[in-house]
Motif scaffolding. Sequence first.
Motif, PDB file in Angstrom:
ATOM      1  N   UNK B  72      48.587  55.823   4.532  1.00 15.80           N
ATOM      2  CA  UNK B  72      49.071  55.240   5.798  1.00 15.80           C
ATOM      3  C   UNK B  72      49.987  54.048   5.534  1.00 15.80           C
ATOM      4  N   UNK B  73      50.832  54.183   4.556  1.00 17.34           N
ATOM      5  CA  UNK B  73      51.832  53.155   4.273  1.00 17.34           C
ATOM      6  C   UNK B  73      51.352  52.018   3.396  1.00 17.34           C
ATOM      7  N   UNK B  74      50.087  52.054   2.980  1.00 20.72           N
ATOM      8  CA  UNK B  74      49.572  50.944   2.181  1.00 20.72           C
ATOM      9  C   UNK B  74      50.042  50.966   0.733  1.00 20.72           C
ATOM     10  N   UNK B  75      50.212  52.167   0.187  1.00 24.36           N
ATOM     11  CA  UNK B  75      50.636  52.260  -1.210  1.00 24.36           C
ATOM     12  C   UNK B  75      51.945  53.029  -1.265  1.00 24.36           C
ATOM     13  N   UNK B  76      53.043  52.330  -1.524  1.00 17.23           N
ATOM     14  CA  UNK B  76      54.332  53.007  -1.613  1.00 17.23           C
ATOM     15  C   UNK B  76      54.701  53.129  -3.085  1.00 17.23           C
ATOM     16  N   UNK B  77      54.033  54.063  -3.732  1.00 19.60           N
ATOM     17  CA  UNK B  77      54.232  54.235  -5.171  1.00 19.60           C
ATOM     18  C   UNK B  77      55.679  54.608  -5.475  1.00 19.60           C
ATOM     19  N   UNK B  78      56.302  55.408  -4.602  1.00 19.48           N
ATOM     20  CA  UNK B  78      57.667  55.881  -4.869  1.00 19.48           C
ATOM     21  C   UNK B  78      58.639  54.714  -5.019  1.00 19.48           C
ATOM     22  N   UNK B  79      58.650  53.824  -4.033  1.00 19.24           N
ATOM     23  CA  UNK B  79      59.621  52.723  -4.087  1.00 19.24           C
ATOM     24  C   UNK B  79      59.306  51.796  -5.248  1.00 19.24           C
ATOM     25  N   UNK B  80      58.003  51.604  -5.504  1.00 22.12           N
ATOM     26  CA  UNK B  80      57.599  50.757  -6.626  1.00 22.12           C
ATOM     27  C   UNK B  80      58.140  51.337  -7.932  1.00 22.12           C
ATOM     28  N   UNK B  81      57.933  52.636  -8.091  1.00 23.94           N
ATOM     29  CA  UNK B  81      58.385  53.297  -9.315  1.00 23.94           C
ATOM     30  C   UNK B  81      59.902  53.175  -9.450  1.00 23.94           C
ATOM     31  N   UNK B  82      60.603  53.296  -8.329  1.00 26.26           N
ATOM     32  CA  UNK B  82      62.062  53.189  -8.370  1.00 26.26           C
ATOM     33  C   UNK B  82      62.480  51.832  -8.933  1.00 26.26           C
ATOM     34  N   UNK B  83      61.805  50.805  -8.503  1.00 30.29           N
ATOM     35  CA  UNK B  83      62.181  49.468  -8.967  1.00 30.29           C
ATOM     36  C   UNK B  83      61.778  49.244 -10.420  1.00 30.29           C
ATOM     37  N   UNK B  84      60.605  49.787 -10.793  1.00 24.60           N
ATOM     38  CA  UNK B  84      60.182  49.630 -12.193  1.00 24.60           C
ATOM     39  C   UNK B  84      61.139  50.383 -13.116  1.00 24.60           C
ATOM     40  N   UNK B  85      61.618  51.524 -12.652  1.00 20.31           N
ATOM     41  CA  UNK B  85      62.553  52.296 -13.483  1.00 20.31           C
ATOM     42  C   UNK B  85      63.802  51.467 -13.792  1.00 20.31           C
ATOM     43  N   UNK B  86      64.284  50.739 -12.780  1.00 19.86           N
ATOM     44  CA  UNK B  86      65.471  49.913 -13.008  1.00 19.86           C
ATOM     45  C   UNK B  86      65.179  48.858 -14.073  1.00 19.86           C
ATOM     46  N   UNK B  87      63.951  48.296 -14.013  1.00 18.86           N
ATOM     47  CA  UNK B  87      63.573  47.307 -15.032  1.00 18.86           C
ATOM     48  C   UNK B  87      63.524  47.961 -16.411  1.00 18.86           C
ATOM     49  N   UNK B  88      62.971  49.191 -16.460  1.00 16.23           N
ATOM     50  CA  UNK B  88      62.849  49.890 -17.743  1.00 16.23           C
ATOM     51  C   UNK B  88      64.225  50.161 -18.341  1.00 16.23           C
ATOM     52  N   UNK B 180      84.085  66.845  -3.156  1.00 13.66           N
ATOM     53  CA  UNK B 180      82.739  66.412  -2.758  1.00 13.66           C
ATOM     54  C   UNK B 180      82.115  65.644  -3.902  1.00 13.66           C
ATOM     55  N   UNK B 181      81.384  64.602  -3.558  1.00 12.06           N
ATOM     56  CA  UNK B 181      80.785  63.767  -4.601  1.00 12.06           C
ATOM     57  C   UNK B 181      79.298  63.587  -4.395  1.00 12.06           C
ATOM     58  N   UNK B 182      78.633  63.283  -5.463  1.00 10.65           N
ATOM     59  CA  UNK B 182      77.224  62.913  -5.343  1.00 10.65           C
ATOM     60  C   UNK B 182      77.131  61.560  -4.642  1.00 10.65           C
ATOM     61  N   UNK B 183      76.046  61.342  -3.913  1.00  8.48           N
ATOM     62  CA  UNK B 183      75.904  60.062  -3.223  1.00  8.48           C
ATOM     63  C   UNK B 183      75.388  58.992  -4.180  1.00  8.48           C
ATOM     64  N   UNK B 184      74.818  59.409  -5.310  1.00  9.60           N
ATOM     65  CA  UNK B 184      74.277  58.436  -6.254  1.00  9.60           C
ATOM     66  C   UNK B 184      72.763  58.349  -6.193  1.00  9.60           C
ATOM     67  N   UNK B 185      72.159  59.245  -5.402  1.00  5.63           N
ATOM     68  CA  UNK B 185      70.702  59.246  -5.269  1.00  5.63           C
ATOM     69  C   UNK B 185      70.008  59.245  -6.621  1.00  5.63           C
ATOM     70  N   UNK B 186      70.434  60.165  -7.497  1.00  5.75           N
ATOM     71  CA  UNK B 186      69.734  60.318  -8.764  1.00  5.75           C
ATOM     72  C   UNK B 186      69.950  59.107  -9.668  1.00  5.75           C
ATOM     73  N   UNK B 187      71.125  58.484  -9.575  1.00  4.73           N
ATOM     74  CA  UNK B 187      71.370  57.285 -10.387  1.00  4.73           C
ATOM     75  C   UNK B 187      70.443  56.163  -9.921  1.00  4.73           C
ATOM     76  N   UNK B 188      70.354  55.999  -8.593  1.00  3.29           N
ATOM     77  CA  UNK B 188      69.493  54.943  -8.052  1.00  3.29           C
ATOM     78  C   UNK B 188      68.045  55.151  -8.478  1.00  3.29           C
ATOM     79  N   UNK B 189      67.592  56.392  -8.388  1.00  2.00           N
ATOM     80  CA  UNK B 189      66.180  56.678  -8.656  1.00  2.00           C
ATOM     81  C   UNK B 189      65.873  56.813 -10.142  1.00  2.00           C
ATOM     82  N   UNK B 190      66.916  56.803 -10.996  1.00  2.00           N
ATOM     83  CA  UNK B 190      66.611  56.773 -12.431  1.00  2.00           C
ATOM     84  C   UNK B 190      66.968  55.399 -13.003  1.00  2.00           C
ATOM     85  N   UNK B 191      67.120  54.446 -12.141  1.00  2.00           N
ATOM     86  CA  UNK B 191      67.251  53.071 -12.607  1.00  2.00           C
ATOM     87  C   UNK B 191      68.642  52.630 -13.013  1.00  2.00           C
TER      88      UNK B 191
END
Lengths: 799, 378
Positions: B72-88, B180-191
């Motif tokens: 119910x919105x308490x654990x947003x693992x996806x967004x957390x992982x996205x940010x940790x990936x950028x750190x990695x 046509x171009x990619x929006x960059x979704x995969x780049x954002x989500x792979x850090x």
Amino acid sequence: MVKRERQLWVEALNEAFPLKRIEESPCSAACPLGTNVKSYVSLIAAGRFEDALEIVRRTNPFPGICGRVCPHPCEDRCLRGEIDEPIAIAALKRFLADYELRRGVIPRNGDITLQREKVAVIGAGPAGLTCAQDLARAGFRVTVFESRPEPGGMLAYGIPPYRLPRDILRTEIAAVQALGVDLRLNTPVGVRISFEEIKSSFRAVCIATGAMKAKKMGIEGEQQVKEGLLNWVSLLYETAAGRAEKPGENVLVIGGGNTAVDCARVALRLGSKQVRLVYRRSRVQMPAYEEELEDAEAEGVHFTYLASPVRLIHKDGRLTGAEFVRMRLAGKDESGRRRPVEIPGSGFVIPCDAIIPAVGQELDSSFIGGSPLLINRDGGLLLADPQTMATSVKGVFAGGDAVHGPGSVVEAIAAGHRAANSILNFLTDRGSFRMDGSHASKAPLSGRGSHIVRELFIPDAPPERVRRLSAPRLDRIARRRTFDEVDTGLTELRAVEEASRCIRCGPCEECSSCVGVCEKKQLLLVPSEWEAISHKASASLLPGSLITESPLPRKPMVGSKIIRVPLALHRRVASHGSVPATDGAARYTLSSFTVKVNELLCRGCGLCEELCEYKAVQVVYRGDGVFSALVNEDMCRGCGACRSVCPTGAIDQDCFGEKDISRLMDGQRRGKKKGAVDRLVTFICRWASGVSLSGRISGDLIKVMCIGSVMPGEVLKAFEKGASGVLLFGCGEEGCHYGFGRARAEKNMRPVREILTLLGLDEHRVRILDGSTGSLKEARDSFFSERAKDEHTSSDARI
Amino acid sequence: MTEVTRLARRYGFFQSVPFIEKLNRACPLARVNGEFSPERILQKAQQNAELLLSGSLIWECLACGLCRVVTKGNLDMSSFVREVRALAVARGFFPRETHGGMMLTMQKMGVLRNSIQRVGLIEKPLRIRRGRGTYLYWAGGALFYDAAFPGLGIRASDSVRAAVLLLNKLGVEPVVPEPGWFSGHDLLWTGDLHGFHELARRNMEQIEGSGAQVVIVSSPEDYYTIGKSYTELFGNLTFRVIHISEFIAQHLSELSFRERRIRLTYQDPCRLGRGMGVYDPPRDILTAIPGVELVEMRDTKQYSQCCGTSCWTNCTRFSKLMQVNRLQEAVETQAAALVTACWECAIHFSCALRPEAWRQLDIELYDLTTLAASQLLE
């Protein structure tokens, strides 16, 4: 697994099944046909169903039939049975036949050299048809005379459809006909055509009429009963034809063979209220198969043992009951079973309105007519030499039930093979010629994935106890009222799982798969009766052994070099994956250049299997819904083409693989200095590099096993990291070590070129060149000069 | 305290421990891979952040967003992982890329791309507007997908043409930037934040340069990225973003379809469903086709299961298991085909249906837009 444990297991395995002492796998030895059971079971385990079927067909023309009605002596001898339960060999054979029926694969007949001689076969049962098949394959013109309207003999007339569906029977007989066998139905010999006529118009005759006349019980009242006394032959035949009527409400079946049990089960299905089978010995001595008995019991057949009929009771010719006496078992008779002896004064009556005596079968010898030359034994059977099947008349052979009395279908097929073999010897005047089922039986397997993968492995651990997988069966209540097949057959997955239980005891399967795929023809099968053929390895070969190691010394590598090592060391490398080594000054790790599969990453998509030219990779089922690729190190030649298509990066090489490539790629400078010339990344084939690396070369060189192993992604990465061009430098079609390097590379680079175009870059930035047009230096120089020209003329973007 | 631990604190993970059990049970990857669980990510974040950065856990997470739904919105693992990936990535740790890195590399190369050029994506009789216009149709990486996966049943460029055909039927002549171009979704989500920002900036220039007020998108990932991530990056956009299925569903009364007697089931793409809350429009389109019987799988709408891999990284045997399980669910509905609105879902599912020799699942894969366009009445 702990190494020590594995060693113990291997030792135990060798002790339990000393390979040199086992001449043949027990299953094959038990089979009257000598079918190479282990081989086809292994091929099923590897998912190679068509090849497995080919193995079965070499000795058995009727896999679908035998898979259903064979008493499977192979399973009784199966050594897996000593661990838990024997492999369901019959069910697997049946699965193969069903698989083919579903897929519509046409049996491979091979080349047939037509001969002039004509041969006649009397009787279209399993023995006759097998004989006809063998002779037709050898090129003879065969005519089969069958008195009944349907071919198949006992298969069609003695086995009810719930055990052997008629479409299976017809399909397998049609395959024999497809070989050119002339099948003349409704042609009773002695009525439509005389035996003498046949003898004079054919060079050889095979009598395989079977013994399909019902024996009489020879008891009081048998002549007088007009209604209620049935003949099992006509009952089963009418049932198969769908014309049978209910034999009665209260039916007695006399006898203890499979036919008796079939009659009882048929009577139930035809609507009889109560069916009782009466046998004069006890259950242990019953010749019927145990499964049949269990099925009959489950369906509701009642059994009375140790009772023998002495009189039929009737009223005005209508049967009302039968009188029996109790029996007891005395010493053994000539058949090895205990002899039943009557207990005086123990008579009793069982009321019934129908009785089916199924006490035996005999030969209907009326077709011989006046021919005095065939000697009949007192048992009413034909007399023939047990080895050659020759009768006392020259050119006339006989086999099957007509000679030996009622037997199993597989024995009949074996007899058919033997008779065909003798006829061949007779016609070709060759005393030593042996025919073991098929003329072309030692031809290598062809088609998809002709290679052995799993057979060469010793399992890592003693097998776990796993129950055998059986096919789902019709509900026992439901099947009482239907003639549909009771056993529904194994699915593909279940068949693979069941076949994987085989522990592959015994020596090499001699399936010859290796011969077909060994490119240099140095991997050869040496069966005992053949001369050693391999010119290179013959000295070290023992008869009957299979060379599983290629005699070519393979070349493990040090760093990025390939070196030759002694064969013993090479074997260690192959079995350990990699071994440390030193030449005194430096330390190396020796590893084989074959590809390895990371099972965690492999998703079993099969792209590698489809592409491998050496059939060295195969997707296998690992259980729990997981499929993954398995590499046969003996077949892999390390081209690495499979890695270029692997979506997950699961398949790779230790040397010249992803690790090497990305290390070299990361060594490239990002971008380029102002004023610097264009940079060209070259992937160079390690085989080509030996001849073409002349002159000093600047720039990025990445060695690979073959340019066909370069992934599209790796080329794109080179661009992303600043290259303005990528060159794949190989050996050319003529000189390519693998033969397909250039073609593979062209295919792999197609998406790269399309993507470059989409990005507004010239697709010619990726080039595939080879040593045939000049050295690498010349290739690179020409690239740079053309790039310089292009820059003035094209709108291609600068990177 | 490390950066990762601070991040976990910001996401309120340490207060959300009561939810973790539930999440472990629901996480689609944890269900097939015993080595993975959201709890392990949480533990590492708390105890050994360094290992979290260098290890594979953060790359294994599918970022499918089911965590938000079940907690119910308490654990947003996806967004957390996205940010940790950028750190990695900043620390030099990278994911294991699939297809030899081809897919991510071509997205990175999109930054280096040449100016707009025609490649014949849309041809007559389809009508598009050159230069400027009110509507812009975003074809995404359709042509790149087709180039990279030539042998698959579904062609993304067909889906693009189908979308333009449907728009034409509704009287819309969109501007379609080619190729046509990619929006960059995969780049954002792979850090790869740098790559993403560059690509996003160039895309925004292109969209704004067309004067578009409405941007219609086909790929759910592009829809999510332009609709949400670009807003986070650039603030409020000057245009409205809408998914093709929403646009068509709004105008269903103006379209008429031929009858097709077929039983279908629909796969909610993670980014379209849980990401953007678009559940009903695709279903409305399917049920608008006469004869179509739409049946739901066991896990549907916000509980829908991911197609098994994301961002062209970390494809393993577990991905395959998830895909097979999902396809099994679809087969159990006795539908003749599984419809999806996402090209990536289609690519992954078609791969799971290989190899033919072992194929046990008897189901077809349809693309939503292509299906709708093929049923249009002339």
